[in-house]
Scaffold this motif. Structure first.
Motif, PDB file in Angstrom:
ATOM      1  N   ALA A 239     134.319  65.840  36.128  1.00 18.46           N
ATOM      2  CA  ALA A 239     134.264  66.435  34.794  1.00 18.46           C
ATOM      3  C   ALA A 239     132.992  67.254  34.618  1.00 18.46           C
TER       4      ALA A 239
ATOM      5  N   ALA B 137     133.404  70.613  36.282  1.00 15.33           N
ATOM      6  CA  ALA B 137     134.684  71.242  35.971  1.00 15.33           C
ATOM      7  C   ALA B 137     134.563  72.757  35.987  1.00 15.33           C
TER       8      ALA B 137
ATOM      9  N   THR C 280     136.305  76.694  35.146  1.00 20.67           N
ATOM     10  CA  THR C 280     137.147  77.404  34.192  1.00 20.67           C
ATOM     11  C   THR C 280     137.926  78.447  34.979  1.00 20.67           C
TER      12      THR C 280
ATOM     13  N   CYS D  30     146.846  71.840  35.938  1.00 17.12           N
ATOM     14  CA  CYS D  30     146.545  70.928  34.828  1.00 17.12           C
ATOM     15  C   CYS D  30     146.771  69.472  35.221  1.00 17.12           C
TER      16      CYS D  30
ATOM     17  N   GLY E 282     140.264  67.926  34.230  1.00 19.09           N
ATOM     18  CA  GLY E 282     138.966  68.234  33.646  1.00 19.09           C
ATOM     19  C   GLY E 282     138.651  69.711  33.589  1.00 19.09           C
ATOM     20  N   ASP E 283     139.428  70.531  34.270  1.00 18.58           N
ATOM     21  CA  ASP E 283     139.177  71.972  34.294  1.00 18.58           C
ATOM     22  C   ASP E 283     139.691  72.650  33.023  1.00 18.58           C
ATOM     23  N   ARG E 284     139.025  73.699  32.627  1.00 20.81           N
ATOM     24  CA  ARG E 284     139.490  74.540  31.522  1.00 20.81           C
ATOM     25  C   ARG E 284     140.405  75.610  32.098  1.00 20.81           C
TER      26      ARG E 284
ATOM     27  N   THR F 289     147.389  70.603  25.073  1.00 20.06           N
ATOM     28  CA  THR F 289     146.256  70.142  25.863  1.00 20.06           C
ATOM     29  C   THR F 289     145.001  70.900  25.456  1.00 20.06           C
TER      30      THR F 289
ATOM     31  N   ASN G 119     142.419  71.495  27.025  1.00 15.87           N
ATOM     32  CA  ASN G 119     141.795  72.279  28.088  1.00 15.87           C
ATOM     33  C   ASN G 119     142.545  73.566  28.413  1.00 15.87           C
ATOM     34  N   LEU G 120     143.604  73.892  27.672  1.00 10.39           N
ATOM     35  CA  LEU G 120     144.378  75.097  27.968  1.00 10.39           C
ATOM     36  C   LEU G 120     144.369  76.048  26.777  1.00 10.39           C
ATOM     37  N   ARG G 121     144.148  77.328  27.078  1.00 10.10           N
ATOM     38  CA  ARG G 121     144.218  78.371  26.061  1.00 10.10           C
ATOM     39  C   ARG G 121     145.147  79.466  26.554  1.00 10.10           C
TER      40      ARG G 121
ATOM     41  N   GLU H 184     134.690  82.737  28.157  1.00 12.01           N
ATOM     42  CA  GLU H 184     135.130  81.475  28.751  1.00 12.01           C
ATOM     43  C   GLU H 184     134.320  81.096  29.991  1.00 12.01           C
TER      44      GLU H 184
END
Length: 370
Positions: A16, A19, A21, A40, A45-47, A69, A71-73, A92
């Motif tokens: 984490a 992590a 991006t 995912c 832990g990744d963006r 989630t 961590n997701l955009r 980001e």
């Protein structure tokens, strides 16, 4: 693992703390969306930033289960939009790009090649140049990566006795689609050799599996069988393709991103060469077995041979020795197990594919197969 003494606090692991991006372009398309799910699930832990223009083959509904989630955009946008790309990279703090966004259907490239040049060549250039500036601004971090996902079609066509495509096979594209992908491959390679930018290239064989847009061969056959419509097979049906289950492909890309040295190229294949007509017959038999109350039974009665498309490559075959030897990747699915999983998915996800059979899709279908 650093354990907290307060049960209400999050446990912080080394993963984490380190992590990444990752920007995934074309993440609402077929291979891209499967890769989003893979990433995912594998690296929670990744963006994850998904960029997709949502053209006809992009479907945001595919990602609905993941959009809750944290961590997701998801960002709707065009890879040719340089200000948008610059903003995403900076806002980001992107460390990794997995570039799937592409116009990818040969038939559509024959009908309208301009979109293929714009997206596949200009779009890839825009991403590469934006990432280069971002990488330079961060003082060239060693852990940054730009993965360019391409196709075996850049190598052209093989005769029956020719050896399979390797990473050293000369490029010889035969359609506007494959030519545009070849151009984008050359740009990605050039950015490594000219600027030292940490690019990686993969060339895969034909993918299949969940979330495949209905115009492609395998979903087209499955859906037409369910609807009792003809199964159009080009020419004599003897064209040979190597088929790769999409989740096996995602595992291969994971290996490349995490293990490969910058500047490397890897071919990814499923070790499943089969003639188109044999593949269609396999799908018919699986549908006969797994589907209930088909309009036409046996499904093979629906097979219809249609005029071959211009410049139709006769055979593709991938030699995946390099990725197997260097990175330890091998496909887990055979063609039989992968096709069974795929057919079962389409049978149980009519709510996903039914809305895609739009008027635009029907008009395109008539233009190609009439």
């Amino acid at each position: 693992m650093l354990h907290s003494t307060n049960s209400n606090e999050l446990l912080i692991s080394e993963d984490a703390m380190n992590a990444r991006t990752i920007l995934i372009t074309g993440g609402a398309g077929f291979i891209g969306s499967n890769f989003v799910y893979h990433w995912c699930e594998t690296y929670p832990g990744d963006r994850v930033i998904v960029l997709d223009a949502l053209t006809y083959a992009g479907n945001r509904a595919t990602l609905n289960p993941l959009e809750e989630t944290a961590n997701l955009r998801f960002v709707q946008g065009d890879i040719c939009d340089r200000p948008l790309i610059d903003r995403l990279l900076q806002e980001e703090t992107i460390t990794t790009v997995a570039h799937f966004a592409a116009e990818s259907h040969v038939d559509r490239s024959i009908l309208g090649p301009d979109a293929f040049v714009q997206t596949n060549v200009v779009g890839t250039f825009t991403l590469l140049e934006a990432f280069r500036q971002h990488w330079l601004a961060q003082d060239k971090p060693e852990h940054f990566r730009f993965l360019h996902v391409s196709t075996d079609e850049v190598y052209g066509s093989l005769d029956a006795d020719d050896p399979a495509f390797s990473e050293t096979t000369s490029y010889s594209p035969n359609s506007p689609y494959s030519a545009s992908k070849a151009g984008s491959d050359h740009l990605a390679r050039a950015y490594f050799h000219t600027y030292g930018m940490p690019t990686l290239i993969t060339n895969c064989s034909n993918n299949y599996g969940p979330f495949h847009f209905p115009e492609k061969l395998i979903p087209l056959m499955c859906i037409n069988i369910l609807l009792g419509k003809p199964l159009p097979v080009y020419g004599d049906g003897q064209n040979i393709r190597d088929w790769l289950f999409v989740r096996d492909h995602c595992r291969a890309l994971d290996c490349v991103l995490n293990q490969a040295n910058p500047g490397e190229t890897y071919n990814v294949g499923g070790n499943n060469e089969v003639k188109n007509i044999d593949l269609v017959n396999m799908l018919c038999d699986l549908m006969d077995e797994l589907a209930k109350d088909l309009p036409v039974h046996p499904a093979r009665d629906l097979i219809t041979f249609v005029k071959d498309r211009p410049g139709h490559d006769r055979r593709y075959a991938i030699d995946a020795t390099k990725i197997s030897t260097e990175l330890g990747w091998v496909p887990q699915e055979t063609l039989e197990t992968g096709l069974r999983k795929t057919v079962q998915w389409y049978l149980s996800h009519e709510n996903w594919w039914q809305p895609l059979l739009s008027e635009e899709y029907q008009a395109y279908y008539q233009k190609v197969y009439a």
